[in-house]
Scaffold this motif. Sequence first.
Motif, mmCIF file in Angstrom:
data_model
loop_
_atom_site.group_PDB
_atom_site.id
_atom_site.type_symbol
_atom_site.label_atom_id
_atom_site.label_comp_id
_atom_site.label_asym_id
_atom_site.label_seq_id
_atom_site.Cartn_x
_atom_site.Cartn_y
_atom_site.Cartn_z
ATOM 1 N N ASN A 38 0.701 -1.292 -0.046
ATOM 2 C CA ASN A 38 -0.043 -0.083 -0.165
ATOM 3 C C ASN A 38 0.788 1.388 -0.046
ATOM 4 O OD1 ASN A 38 0.831 -0.578 2.546
ATOM 5 N ND2 ASN A 38 -1.199 0.096 3.524
ATOM 6 N N GLN A 42 7.843 1.976 -1.382
ATOM 7 C CA GLN A 42 8.378 0.959 -0.813
ATOM 8 C C GLN A 42 8.291 -0.164 -1.865
ATOM 9 O OE1 GLN A 42 6.544 0.633 2.899
ATOM 10 N NE2 GLN A 42 7.816 1.890 3.874
ATOM 11 N N VAL A 64 -4.869 -4.218 0.321
ATOM 12 C CA VAL A 64 -5.210 -5.706 0.173
ATOM 13 C C VAL A 64 -6.884 -5.882 0.761
ATOM 14 C CG1 VAL A 64 -3.253 -6.860 0.028
ATOM 15 C CG2 VAL A 64 -4.015 -6.250 2.134
ATOM 16 N N THR A 194 11.871 -6.173 12.294
ATOM 17 C CA THR A 194 11.237 -5.591 11.311
ATOM 18 C C THR A 194 10.442 -4.064 11.619
ATOM 19 O OG1 THR A 194 8.861 -6.291 11.484
ATOM 20 C CG2 THR A 194 10.423 -7.711 10.401
HETATM 21 N N1 LIG Z 1 7.584 -8.602 12.872
HETATM 22 C C1 LIG Z 1 7.281 -9.579 13.790
HETATM 23 O O1 LIG Z 1 7.702 -9.874 14.979
HETATM 24 C C2 LIG Z 1 6.291 -10.417 13.386
HETATM 25 C C3 LIG Z 1 5.709 -11.594 14.176
HETATM 26 C C4 LIG Z 1 4.797 -12.519 13.919
HETATM 27 C C5 LIG Z 1 4.064 -12.272 12.764
HETATM 28 N N2 LIG Z 1 4.441 -11.129 11.809
HETATM 29 C C6 LIG Z 1 3.719 -11.005 10.611
HETATM 30 O O2 LIG Z 1 4.447 -10.920 9.549
HETATM 31 C C7 LIG Z 1 3.810 -10.130 8.462
HETATM 32 C C8 LIG Z 1 4.927 -9.190 8.023
HETATM 33 O O3 LIG Z 1 5.074 -8.354 9.250
HETATM 34 P P1 LIG Z 1 6.659 -7.354 9.076
HETATM 35 O O4 LIG Z 1 6.895 -7.933 10.561
HETATM 36 O O5 LIG Z 1 7.492 -7.612 8.134
HETATM 37 O O6 LIG Z 1 5.983 -5.934 9.366
HETATM 38 P P2 LIG Z 1 6.049 -4.694 8.279
HETATM 39 O O7 LIG Z 1 5.108 -3.659 9.046
HETATM 40 O O8 LIG Z 1 7.405 -4.437 7.881
HETATM 41 O O9 LIG Z 1 5.134 -5.431 7.087
HETATM 42 C C9 LIG Z 1 3.970 -5.416 7.106
HETATM 43 C C10 LIG Z 1 3.789 -4.823 5.353
HETATM 44 O O10 LIG Z 1 2.094 -4.875 5.250
HETATM 45 C C11 LIG Z 1 2.063 -3.613 4.369
HETATM 46 N N3 LIG Z 1 0.384 -3.271 4.523
HETATM 47 C C12 LIG Z 1 -0.337 -3.011 5.618
HETATM 48 N N4 LIG Z 1 -1.471 -2.872 5.442
HETATM 49 C C13 LIG Z 1 -1.641 -3.041 4.085
HETATM 50 C C14 LIG Z 1 -2.849 -3.142 3.144
HETATM 51 N N5 LIG Z 1 -3.973 -2.784 3.687
HETATM 52 N N6 LIG Z 1 -2.506 -3.379 1.921
HETATM 53 C C15 LIG Z 1 -1.411 -3.726 1.477
HETATM 54 N N7 LIG Z 1 -0.236 -3.701 2.256
HETATM 55 C C16 LIG Z 1 -0.274 -3.434 3.456
HETATM 56 C C17 LIG Z 1 2.668 -2.673 4.973
HETATM 57 O O11 LIG Z 1 2.988 -1.443 4.184
HETATM 58 C C18 LIG Z 1 3.993 -3.289 5.374
HETATM 59 O O12 LIG Z 1 4.867 -3.370 4.352
HETATM 60 C C19 LIG Z 1 2.473 -9.480 9.268
HETATM 61 O O13 LIG Z 1 1.411 -10.266 8.804
HETATM 62 C C20 LIG Z 1 2.911 -9.629 10.659
HETATM 63 O O14 LIG Z 1 1.850 -9.743 11.445
HETATM 64 C C21 LIG Z 1 5.274 -10.263 12.280
#
Ligand SMILES: NC(=O)c1ccc[n+]([C@@H]2O[C@H](COP(=O)([O-])OP(=O)(O)OC[C@H]3O[C@@H](n4cnc5c(N)ncnc54)[C@H](O)[C@@H]3O)[C@@H](O)[C@H]2O)c1
Length: 263
Positions: A38, A42, A64, A194
């Motif tokens: 979104n 990036q 999404v 992250t």
């Molecule tokens: N970082 C952690 O500790 C962790 C732990 C468990 C699970 N996760 C999961 O892993 C996945 C990736 O997270 P991350 O840690 O890389 O965080 P992040 O915030 O770097 O990545 C999330 C991404 O989703 C995008 N996004 C958010 N809403 C959106 C939308 N409506 N449409 C399109 N894109 C959208 C954001 O722009 C971002 O690039 C997530 O689902 C998160 O819940 C992360």
Amino acid sequence: MTRFAGKVAVVTGGGTGIGRATCLTLANEGADIVVVSNVAAQAETVAREVASLGRTGVAKVVDVTDIEAVNALARDVDAQFGRADILVTCAGVMGARKLLTQTSAEEWRDTLEVNLNATFYCIKAFLPGMLARDVGRIITLSSASGKLPAALNGDYAASKHGVIGLTKTLALELGILEKHGVTANAICPGPIDTPMMDAITDHLAPAAKMGREDFRRVAVAKNAQRRLLDPEEVAHMVAYLASDQARGVTGQAMNVCGGLVLS
Ligand SMILES: NC(=O)c1ccc[n+]([C@@H]2O[C@H](COP(=O)([O-])OP(=O)(O)OC[C@H]3O[C@@H](n4cnc5c(N)ncnc54)[C@H](O)[C@@H]3O)[C@@H](O)[C@H]2O)c1
């Protein structure tokens, strides 16, 4: 290794964190990548990084939670590449991070909409092409909070429990449909270094009257390795599940958590 030569991967949330690491890991092994975010800048940056690895990288700016935009994305990918072999749903939000009693219905819906409902929208959009060819890998991002309850994180935990239920159900239905060339698996990361972890730290550390480093130490205190993992460590699990080597792995929720969840 070139496990993904000739494959096309669509990665939502591909502009940062685990999504970005997934784009680069799959591209490194030969996949062409559709980077979905979104945030235009990036997505474009990661698409350029993919191109610098010698693969095709296409940036797609899509929210999404917008079903029509997700369906249009699937049509565009089909028009440009003829198929999507791999779908990785990394787009996610950290949620309200409040007690349930303080979480509003709107906050609850917003979290469920991105983390769970949009995962369903993406699967719905890309699955028909995979079923038609009986070739596909669907990899969803759940969380350790998809397996464990998480106080002060109820909307997020509910959404991530839902992602596991959705993914396992899909795996069963792929079996009923006798589409054994398509697998569906979830990944359950623990704390990963992250931008989402940065945002959680910024949000919660001041309330806990902690400095950043102390907060991050507490965040990993319950995992056996007591460390934040790198996004690449999750991306390597994605790559395994996306590979032909994992053709018999379906309906699983794989922990990549430094030993936080031991079942
Ligand atoms: N970082 C952690 O500790 C962790 C732990 C468990 C699970 N996760 C999961 O892993 C996945 C990736 O997270 P991350 O840690 O890389 O965080 P992040 O915030 O770097 O990545 C999330 C991404 O989703 C995008 N996004 C958010 N809403 C959106 C939308 N409506 N449409 C399109 N894109 C959208 C954001 O722009 C971002 O690039 C997530 O689902 C998160 O819940 C992360």
